[in-house]
Write an enzyme that holds these catalytic residues in place. Structure first.
Site, PDB file in Angstrom:
ATOM      1  N   GLN A 137     -13.026   6.533  -5.136  1.00 30.15           N
ATOM      2  CA  GLN A 137     -11.368   7.118  -3.605  1.00 30.15           C
ATOM      3  C   GLN A 137     -10.760   7.630  -4.549  1.00 30.15           C
ATOM      4  O   GLN A 137      -9.633   7.552  -3.819  1.00 30.15           O
ATOM      5  CB  GLN A 137     -10.808   5.683  -3.561  1.00 30.15           C
ATOM      6  CG  GLN A 137     -11.993   4.408  -2.614  1.00 30.15           C
ATOM      7  CD  GLN A 137     -12.083   3.246  -1.561  1.00 30.15           C
ATOM      8  OE1 GLN A 137     -10.649   3.694  -1.127  1.00 30.15           O
ATOM      9  NE2 GLN A 137     -11.172   2.459  -2.556  1.00 30.15           N
ATOM     10  N   LYS A 181      -7.633  -5.572  -2.616  1.00 30.64           N
ATOM     11  CA  LYS A 181      -6.628  -4.897  -3.546  1.00 30.64           C
ATOM     12  C   LYS A 181      -5.252  -5.150  -3.709  1.00 30.64           C
ATOM     13  O   LYS A 181      -4.585  -5.503  -4.421  1.00 30.64           O
ATOM     14  CB  LYS A 181      -6.818  -3.564  -3.306  1.00 30.64           C
ATOM     15  CG  LYS A 181      -6.052  -2.767  -3.819  1.00 30.64           C
ATOM     16  CD  LYS A 181      -5.900  -1.432  -3.815  1.00 30.64           C
ATOM     17  CE  LYS A 181      -4.994  -0.833  -3.266  1.00 30.64           C
ATOM     18  NZ  LYS A 181      -5.241   0.119  -1.760  1.00 30.64           N
ATOM     19  N   THR A 182      -4.741  -5.102  -1.698  1.00 28.40           N
ATOM     20  CA  THR A 182      -3.557  -5.505  -1.625  1.00 28.40           C
ATOM     21  C   THR A 182      -2.945  -6.829  -2.065  1.00 28.40           C
ATOM     22  O   THR A 182      -2.102  -7.535  -2.198  1.00 28.40           O
ATOM     23  CB  THR A 182      -3.149  -4.857  -0.054  1.00 28.40           C
ATOM     24  OG1 THR A 182      -3.697  -3.690  -0.487  1.00 28.40           O
ATOM     25  CG2 THR A 182      -1.774  -5.060   0.280  1.00 28.40           C
ATOM     26  N   ASP A 201       0.170   1.139  -7.031  1.00 24.56           N
ATOM     27  CA  ASP A 201      -0.902   0.954  -6.374  1.00 24.56           C
ATOM     28  C   ASP A 201      -1.316   2.093  -5.794  1.00 24.56           C
ATOM     29  O   ASP A 201      -0.660   3.189  -6.545  1.00 24.56           O
ATOM     30  CB  ASP A 201       0.257   0.615  -4.818  1.00 24.56           C
ATOM     31  CG  ASP A 201      -1.572   0.488  -3.883  1.00 24.56           C
ATOM     32  OD1 ASP A 201      -2.239   0.271  -4.546  1.00 24.56           O
ATOM     33  OD2 ASP A 201      -1.144   0.234  -2.562  1.00 24.56           O
ATOM     34  N   GLU A 202      -3.076   2.533  -5.465  1.00 28.05           N
ATOM     35  CA  GLU A 202      -3.277   3.033  -5.743  1.00 28.05           C
ATOM     36  C   GLU A 202      -3.269   4.801  -6.918  1.00 28.05           C
ATOM     37  O   GLU A 202      -3.224   5.231  -6.966  1.00 28.05           O
ATOM     38  CB  GLU A 202      -2.837   4.487  -4.578  1.00 28.05           C
ATOM     39  CG  GLU A 202      -3.310   3.547  -3.382  1.00 28.05           C
ATOM     40  CD  GLU A 202      -4.048   3.597  -2.989  1.00 28.05           C
ATOM     41  OE1 GLU A 202      -5.434   4.224  -2.965  1.00 28.05           O
ATOM     42  OE2 GLU A 202      -4.470   3.575  -1.439  1.00 28.05           O
ATOM     43  N   ARG A 205     -15.653   2.781   5.551  1.00 26.36           N
ATOM     44  CA  ARG A 205     -14.577   1.862   6.730  1.00 26.36           C
ATOM     45  C   ARG A 205     -14.991   0.822   7.330  1.00 26.36           C
ATOM     46  O   ARG A 205     -14.201   0.249   8.355  1.00 26.36           O
ATOM     47  CB  ARG A 205     -13.984   2.729   7.312  1.00 26.36           C
ATOM     48  CG  ARG A 205     -13.893   4.046   6.582  1.00 26.36           C
ATOM     49  CD  ARG A 205     -11.997   3.177   5.381  1.00 26.36           C
ATOM     50  NE  ARG A 205     -12.588   2.968   4.318  1.00 26.36           N
ATOM     51  CZ  ARG A 205     -11.843   2.126   3.320  1.00 26.36           C
ATOM     52  NH1 ARG A 205     -10.646   1.802   3.957  1.00 26.36           N
ATOM     53  NH2 ARG A 205     -12.314   2.271   1.606  1.00 26.36           N
TER      54      ARG A 205
END
Length: 733
Positions: free
Chosen positions: A259, A39-40, A223-224, A614
């Site tokens: 998420q 994503k980043t 973002d997010e 994770r």
DNA sequence: CTTACGTGAGTTTTT
DNA sequence: CTCACGTAAG
């Protein structure tokens, strides 16, 4: 050096979907980016690509994140990709960017140039102070609740005058809200939500400012996105120029509805669907290839999240192999669970796994205690996330309060924090008199103090304090920021005070660290002193904003090789080679305060999804049959989330419990012996039972005698039930 | 002003 | 149980 680097270089190594997202044409887009899907990378490469292909200049885009960490990482990666100076680019948190905008247009926003930012603790004390003045009963109106109310109103984009209130209680709430905003205005301070709301109102009201930024930021990247609240969404819409029938700027929103774990603090996943609609999003790009975990882990995560109904829909996959099975351990109790984890970690460590590549995740902070105890006993180094942060420490907040008074003595919150710290003989009654005087003259405490004692004389009491602040203001002229920080610690007597304290060394070290932080800040942000109007902002004001907006590292020695202990919430965005998720019991995870409502349960499930994803290589899931909770032994049944994972992905480890571990766990159990009378009864606490209608459960408690016995059974998803044995068909299993 | 004791609550958290 | 907070006493 004018040759732009080859853009193929930039895009090399992206998968098909990532490439599609990065090179989307000029239109609003929603990128559904699964956990570990890069994503980043997509976000930063998108920025770099836009700049490199000349579609936008670094000044013409705005990228917004939730945390400073994310913003920093974006800038770091960006400067590694492009030979540009990222300084001055509009990349930051919602709050950071709004602060920047408000500083640039403070007059139009109705704020003083030196307005200070209240952090949550400041805000709470400000509210408490106001409520005292207003004579509000803090039993009926708990200050924390009032704060929550004010913040959530603001985060909905509402001011007191536009909030609905039909009953007397909510009318009073609204009244406090209104007075609180007046108080902040008077004192020249803004809380976190205020930064956003004030900025939103500024853009809405001032057409020329709005148009300036709308024509500047042709590209907005978020973002997010699933974590945005209503106000943040409204702010984005306004900035993008959406809604005034003209062509609007495009927003590149990256997020993952699976998420979304912050609904409890106002996040609206629904913003994703609204965004699709409002911005005419043509197609959603789904990033589903995961580069983090083996497929057993991903299959488990997918299987869990499939149980949620409200999803945009997405399935993670990987080209990596199946990997190891997911290990499940059923512990006897919480101690046994902790000891099991410690034994496994010792083994992994012996095999050469770095400790900081192992995480212990739990649903709530209280669970860390038992784990820490076991780790401490075993002599394993660990660090727990979530303590006090640097700028939140008492001694630092004291020193900052003096600095705030240098910048703006009308800041009552700062004044009250230090007017008698270190003590200078200003007791409760002189303070009350001062507050009364300020109320009558409707002025700040500082003004009231001046009116009372004139310019102040060195010495004790309020006079001494006034003289002290004036002296600080005079002496700070021409000083550098670190020198001011030193001045604040020394002249105030803070350092002297801690020298005399028994455990003051750490605090003094922190005061020194504040000076270092000031040095670092000066070196780092020296280029940002000039605002949009070409006015030079006081470095002190900038530093104080920085201190409020970026509270610093969660704990020291982050680099050390140590186990990572944290809540699932704080693990979001991180990854580890090995992950232990403990406390997988109904009532704990999913938490009982969330599990009875569909939306709450779904958020718990997303939380579990975050936890599972994770892990890179190895995942342990554990639950305990009994656990000490609130000073009582509680019996729990395995979390439904365990049942949601296909059995073939699991490897059950119960049989391997070591004798020594059981002995330790038993020793603990014997400290809380059940009354012998209870043992004599046929239904023991902890007994597993089956019911025709409710399914499997565990006896939690009972009442009555053997003739008329009622037992309370925890049926997990069916909840706690009282059953009369005479009527209920219960079977031991 | 500091210290001792009682009371009550007890998910998750960034800015 | 354990911590944070508030009140009462020294």
């Amino acid at each position: 050096m004018n040759m732009p680097p080859d853009s193929g270089n930039l895009l090399a190594g992206l998968n098909e979907k990532q490439l599609e997202a990065v090179t989307l044409p000029h239109q609003s887009a929603l990128i559904l980016a699964g956990a570990g899907s890069g994503k980043t990378r997509v976000l930063t490469t998108r920025i770099a690509w836009l700049i490199q292909t000349g579609q936008v200049s670094p000044q013409g885009l705005l990228a917004v994140t939730f945390t400073n960490k994310a913003a920093k990482e974006m800038l770091t990666r960006l400067s590694a990709m492009l030979p540009i100076n990222t300084r001055g680019m509009w990349v930051g948190t919602f709050h950071g960017l709004c602060n920047r905008l408000l500083r640039a247009h403070y007059r139009e926003a109705g704020l003083p140039a030196t307005f200070q930012i209240l952090d949550s603790a400041d805000q709470l004390s400000s509210i408490k102070r106001l409520m005292k003045v207003m004579n509000v009963d803090d039993e009926k109106f708990p200050p924390k609740q009032v704060m929550g109310y004010i913040n959530s109103c603001k985060e909905e984009g509402l001011r007191a005058h536009s909030v609905e209130a039909y009953d007397s209680h909510s009318q009073r709430m609204r009244e406090i809200f209104e007075e609180y905003d007046k108080q902040c205005q008077r004192e020249g301070v803004a809380d976190f939500a205020e930064l956003l709301l004030r900025c939103y109102e500024l853009l809405g009201r001032e057409a020329s400012i709005r148009q300036h930024y709308q024509s500047r930021f042709k590209y907005i990247l978020v973002d997010e996105f699933q974590d945005t609240n209503r106000l943040q969404y409204l702010w984005l819409k306004l900035l993008a120029g959406q809604g005034n029938n003209k062509e609007h700027n495009c927003i590149f929103a990256v997020g993952d509805d699976d998420q979304s774990i912050y609904a409890f603090r106002g996040a609206r996943v629904g913003n994703m669907r609204d965004f699709e609609e409002d911005f005419n999003v043509q197609s959603i790009v789904k990033l589903e290839q995961n580069y983090r975990s083996h497929s057993n882990i991903l299959d488990a995560a997918n299987a869990i999240i499939t149980h949620n109904r409200n999803r945009l829909g997405k399935n993670l996959w990987t080209s990596a192999g199946k990997g190891e099975p997911i290990r499940v351990y059923q512990a006897y109790n919480d101690i046994d669970e902790a000891n099991f984890i410690v034994d496994e970690i010792k083994m992994l460590h012996a095999e050469g796994v770095d400790l900081n590549q192992i995480a212990m995740l739990y649903r709530s902070n209280a669970q860390s205690r038992v784990l820490e105890h076991a780790l401490f006993t075993a002599g394993l180094p660990y660090r727990v996330y979530g303590g006090l942060r640097f700028f939140e420490r008492a001694e630092i907040k004291h020193a900052l309060a003096y600095l705030r008074l240098i910048a703006n003595p009308e800041d009552d919150t700062a004044l009250l924090r230090v007017i008698n710290f270190p003590t200078r003989g200003i007791g409760a009654r002189s303070l009350e008199q001062l507050q009364e005087a300020a109320r009558q003259q409707s002025c700040s405490l500082w003004q009231a103090a001046i009116n009372k004692v004139g310019d102040g004389r060195p010495g004790k009491g309020i006079e001494g304090f006034v003289a002290l602040i004036k002296q600080m203001q005079e002496e700070s002229i021409g000083l550098t920021l670190p020198e001011m920080a030193e001045l604040a610690s020394n002249l105030s007597g803070l350092r002297q005070y801690y020298l005399g304290e028994k455990e003051g060394e750490d605090r003094i070290a922190n005061l020194d660290e504040l000076v270092n932080a000031a040095v670092a800040f000066m070196n780092q942000d020296i280029g940002m002193q000039v605002d949009e109007n070409g006015e030079t902002q006081s470095l002190l004001t900038q530093f104080l904003s920085h201190a409020s907006l970026e509270a610093g590292e969660h704990q020291a020695d982050a680099g050390r090789d140590a186990l990572q202990l944290m809540t699932v919430h704080s693990a979001k965005g991180l990854e580890f080679k090995t992950v232990f998720i403990s406390g997988l019991e109904e009532g704990l995870f999913p938490h009982e305060q969330s599990m009875y409502e569909a939306s709450g349960l779904e958020e718990e499930r997303r939380l579990m999804y975050v936890a599972v994803t994770r892990a890179r290589q190895r995942l342990y899931l554990s639950h305990a049959q009994s656990r000490m909770l609130h000073g009582q032994v509680r019996y729990g049944i395995p979390s439904r989330f365990l049942d949601e994972i296909p059995e073939e992905l699991l490897k059950r480890l119960n049989a391997t419990a070591s004798p020594s571990r059981m002995a330790q766990a038993d020793a603990y159990q014997n400290h809380t012996p059940a009354p012998s009378q209870k043992d004599a009864l046929p239904w023991k606490i902890g007994q597993s039972v089956a019911h025709s209608k409710f399914g499997q459960g565990v006896v939690v408690s009972y009442e009555g005698n053997s003739n008329d016995l009622r037992v309370q059974v925890n049926f997990g998803r069916e909840g706690l039930k009282w059953l009369a044995l005479e009527y209920a068909k219960l079977e031991k299993i």
